[in-house]
Write an enzyme that holds these catalytic residues in place. Structure first.
Site, PDB file in Angstrom:
ATOM      1  N   GLU A 148       5.272 -15.322 -16.527  1.00 42.10           N
ATOM      2  CA  GLU A 148       4.083 -14.806 -15.843  1.00 42.10           C
ATOM      3  C   GLU A 148       4.405 -13.450 -15.210  1.00 42.10           C
ATOM      4  O   GLU A 148       5.270 -13.358 -14.337  1.00 42.10           O
ATOM      5  CB  GLU A 148       3.625 -15.776 -14.762  1.00 42.10           C
ATOM      6  N   GLN A 186      -9.429 -18.084  -8.217  1.00 46.24           N
ATOM      7  CA  GLN A 186     -10.587 -17.306  -8.671  1.00 46.24           C
ATOM      8  C   GLN A 186     -11.943 -17.948  -8.380  1.00 46.24           C
ATOM      9  O   GLN A 186     -12.940 -17.222  -8.239  1.00 46.24           O
ATOM     10  CB  GLN A 186     -10.453 -17.005 -10.165  1.00 46.24           C
ATOM     11  N   VAL A 229       4.359 -12.291 -22.707  1.00 43.92           N
ATOM     12  CA  VAL A 229       4.623 -12.749 -24.067  1.00 43.92           C
ATOM     13  C   VAL A 229       4.053 -11.742 -25.061  1.00 43.92           C
ATOM     14  O   VAL A 229       2.925 -11.283 -24.921  1.00 43.92           O
ATOM     15  CB  VAL A 229       3.983 -14.133 -24.314  1.00 43.92           C
ATOM     16  N   CYS A 255     -15.773 -19.972 -16.391  1.00 39.45           N
ATOM     17  CA  CYS A 255     -16.812 -20.543 -15.538  1.00 39.45           C
ATOM     18  C   CYS A 255     -18.178 -19.953 -15.871  1.00 39.45           C
ATOM     19  O   CYS A 255     -18.592 -18.925 -15.332  1.00 39.45           O
ATOM     20  CB  CYS A 255     -16.524 -20.355 -14.057  1.00 39.45           C
ATOM     21  N   ASP A 308      -7.832 -22.132 -20.234  1.00 42.28           N
ATOM     22  CA  ASP A 308      -8.698 -21.145 -20.864  1.00 42.28           C
ATOM     23  C   ASP A 308      -8.269 -20.740 -22.264  1.00 42.28           C
ATOM     24  O   ASP A 308      -9.083 -20.288 -23.061  1.00 42.28           O
ATOM     25  CB  ASP A 308      -8.774 -19.885 -20.005  1.00 42.28           C
ATOM     26  N   LYS A 323     -14.705 -23.509 -19.360  1.00 48.54           N
ATOM     27  CA  LYS A 323     -13.384 -23.105 -18.898  1.00 48.54           C
ATOM     28  C   LYS A 323     -13.398 -22.948 -17.369  1.00 48.54           C
ATOM     29  O   LYS A 323     -13.781 -21.906 -16.849  1.00 48.54           O
ATOM     30  CB  LYS A 323     -12.961 -21.808 -19.576  1.00 48.54           C
ATOM     31  N   THR A 324     -12.984 -24.001 -16.660  1.00 46.72           N
ATOM     32  CA  THR A 324     -13.003 -24.000 -15.197  1.00 46.72           C
ATOM     33  C   THR A 324     -11.716 -24.596 -14.646  1.00 46.72           C
ATOM     34  O   THR A 324     -10.961 -25.270 -15.364  1.00 46.72           O
ATOM     35  CB  THR A 324     -14.185 -24.838 -14.657  1.00 46.72           C
ATOM     36  N   ALA A 325     -11.470 -24.376 -13.358  1.00 47.44           N
ATOM     37  CA  ALA A 325     -10.314 -24.988 -12.705  1.00 47.44           C
ATOM     38  C   ALA A 325     -10.452 -26.507 -12.684  1.00 47.44           C
ATOM     39  O   ALA A 325      -9.451 -27.234 -12.769  1.00 47.44           O
ATOM     40  CB  ALA A 325     -10.178 -24.444 -11.282  1.00 47.44           C
ATOM     41  N   ALA A 326     -11.683 -26.996 -12.563  1.00 46.30           N
ATOM     42  CA  ALA A 326     -11.914 -28.449 -12.571  1.00 46.30           C
ATOM     43  C   ALA A 326     -11.508 -29.047 -13.912  1.00 46.30           C
ATOM     44  O   ALA A 326     -10.946 -30.150 -13.969  1.00 46.30           O
ATOM     45  CB  ALA A 326     -13.386 -28.741 -12.280  1.00 46.30           C
ATOM     46  N   CYS A 340     -18.918 -27.336 -12.421  1.00 42.47           N
ATOM     47  CA  CYS A 340     -19.355 -26.005 -12.022  1.00 42.47           C
ATOM     48  C   CYS A 340     -20.192 -26.122 -10.752  1.00 42.47           C
ATOM     49  O   CYS A 340     -21.357 -26.516 -10.815  1.00 42.47           O
ATOM     50  CB  CYS A 340     -20.174 -25.358 -13.139  1.00 42.47           C
TER      51      CYS A 340
END
Length: 432
Positions: A75, A83, A118, A183, A318, A326-329, A361
């Site tokens: 990273e 976010q 990468v 999101c 993601d 595409k969410t953190a949840a 969401c």
């Protein structure tokens, strides 16, 4: 011991491209190799590509399985951002600084942090090479002008709040691109916050609020779409479907949209405020990669998250081609499944736990209101609480603004939160 490689989503944004989260590989006598001077060694049992939500979460889980010394995370970013909070930052309800922590502070203790990017993947040889697009004409240089912002980048989210405050009179345009986005509810969340702010400051009568979306619907789940359309009607918001932003003339305060039902036909709108949701896609390293599908997303089984060709490669977040938002949840729910999948693969057993596509969401519709949308692969509601979650609620706003950040920093990134499925089962007395 098997070697594992995880491809995951990265927390950084560049114009038109979102990076991805880690994957895993199975090997009999050697690990995943890196080709970079910045790595402490040239192979690891588990190599995580990307230090976003999925990457940090899975590295914490893998540390407990194989030991910190056998796990590395690639990273380049020095700062990790929560976010989901940027909707509230763009609306002036939160400060940007509260969404940020040094990447080193969230990296699991003892796990090797490879501060690089990468450049190529070779899963046939278990190798990763490290370094020592869709685009809108007129961007990103247009962000140097006033009256334009985007909640999708740390460099532009505060410009949204500035444009919101400086609004005087005219069109306020909010966009949704013709690509997958991080999101899918966020492009309209900031619209509702802006409209509420102008009502509070007495400017609403001077604002023509417009949502120009490339989609043909306001939201992909009918139950929540119906609720949002009622709000849009009540607040006199104009929605223009199948309109895709193709150019920004920031010096003239003009936004050019293509009519997707009439290819090549464009229309120009003058704006007093413009919120841009940029087109997004897989990072260059995954396009034409052997681990990716024809578009460039990591090609995984949608139930086990194991790669369809390489059994020791897995995907989360993601970067994958999972057909869900595409969410953190979603990452949280995926991490619990992936944890079980990897454990079984390491024991030469077949995965059994299945991911149902759960994602969430929190649709922010005001400074103290949220519709908590939760649904599965089939776009069917999969709600945690035994109430109608399509209703705007103050409690759900505080859960979004205050409780979820705590859960993110203290449970998800440490590998202890795998989504609300156990809570849902308890709330519904085991019936859901």
């Amino acid at each position: 011991m098997s070697a594992i490689g995880v491809v995951s989503s990265c927390s950084c944004l560049r114009p038109g491209v979102w990076l991805l989260k880690p994957g895993m590989q199975k090997m009999s006598s050697f690990g995943l190799h890196t080709a970079a001077r910045c790595a402490a060694k040239d192979y690891y049992e588990v190599l995580v590509l990307g230090g976003g939500t999925g990457g940090i979460t899975m590295s914490a889980r893998m540390k407990r399985k194989v030991g910190a010394g056998n796990v590395a995370v690639v990273e380049p970013s020095k700062t990790h951002y929560y976010q989901p909070l940027w909707t509230l930052v763009g609306g002036g309800a939160k400060q940007l600084a509260t969404s940020a922590r040094p990447t080193g502070s969230v990296m699991p203790k003892g796990v090797e942090w490879i501060k690089s990017r990468v450049t190529a993947l070779d899963p046939d040889k278990n190798c990763v090479w490290l370094e020592n697009d869709s685009k809108i004409k007129g961007l990103p240089e247009g962000f140097q002008h006033p009256k334009i912002g985007s909640n999708y980048s740390v460099h532009t989210v505060e410009k949204t709040w500035k444009a919101l405050q400086d609004f005087k009179e005219g069109n306020a345009i909010f966009t949704f691109p013709n690509t997958p986005v991080k999101c899918a509810g966020a492009p309209q969340k900031i619209m509702y916050l802006s409209e509420a702010y102008w009502r509070k400051t007495g400017k609403r009568s001077k604002a023509n609020v417009m949502f120009n979306t490339s989609l043909g619907v306001i939201f992909g789940v009918k139950k929540y779409a119906d609720a949002l359309l009622e709000i849009i009607k009540e607040r006199n918001i104009a929605v223009n479907y199948r309109r895709n932003l193709v150019e920004v003339r920031a010096d003239k305060q003009e936004a050019v949209f293509e009519n997707l039902d009439k290819p090549g036909v464009t229309e120009v709108h003058q704006y007093e405020m413009l919120h841009v949701t940029p087109p997004m896609g897989p990072p260059d390293v995954l396009i034409n990669s052997p681990v990716s599908d024809e578009i460039g997303w990591v090609d995984v089984d949608k139930e086990t998250l194991q790669h369809k060709k390489y059994p020791n490669v897995f995907g989360i977040g993601d970067c994958t081609n999972l057909p869900t938002s595409k969410t953190a949840a979603a990452v949280a729910a995926q991490s619990g499944v992936l944890d079980k999948t990897i454990s079984l693969v390491m024991k030469n057993q077949l995965p059994t736990k299945k991911y149902d596509g759960y994602t969430s969401c929190p649709l922010v519709t005001g400074y103290n209101k949220v519709i908590l949308a939760e649904f599965d692969y089939d776009a069917q509601p999969l709600e945690t609480f035994p109430i109608d979650q399509s209703k705007e609620r103050v409690t759900m706003y505080h859960m979004k603004a205050d409780m979820m950040p705590l859960l993110y920093w203290n449970a998800l990134l440490k590998g202890y939160w795998g989504g609300p499925a156990p809570v849902r089962k308890l709330m519904h007395l085991g019936l859901k």
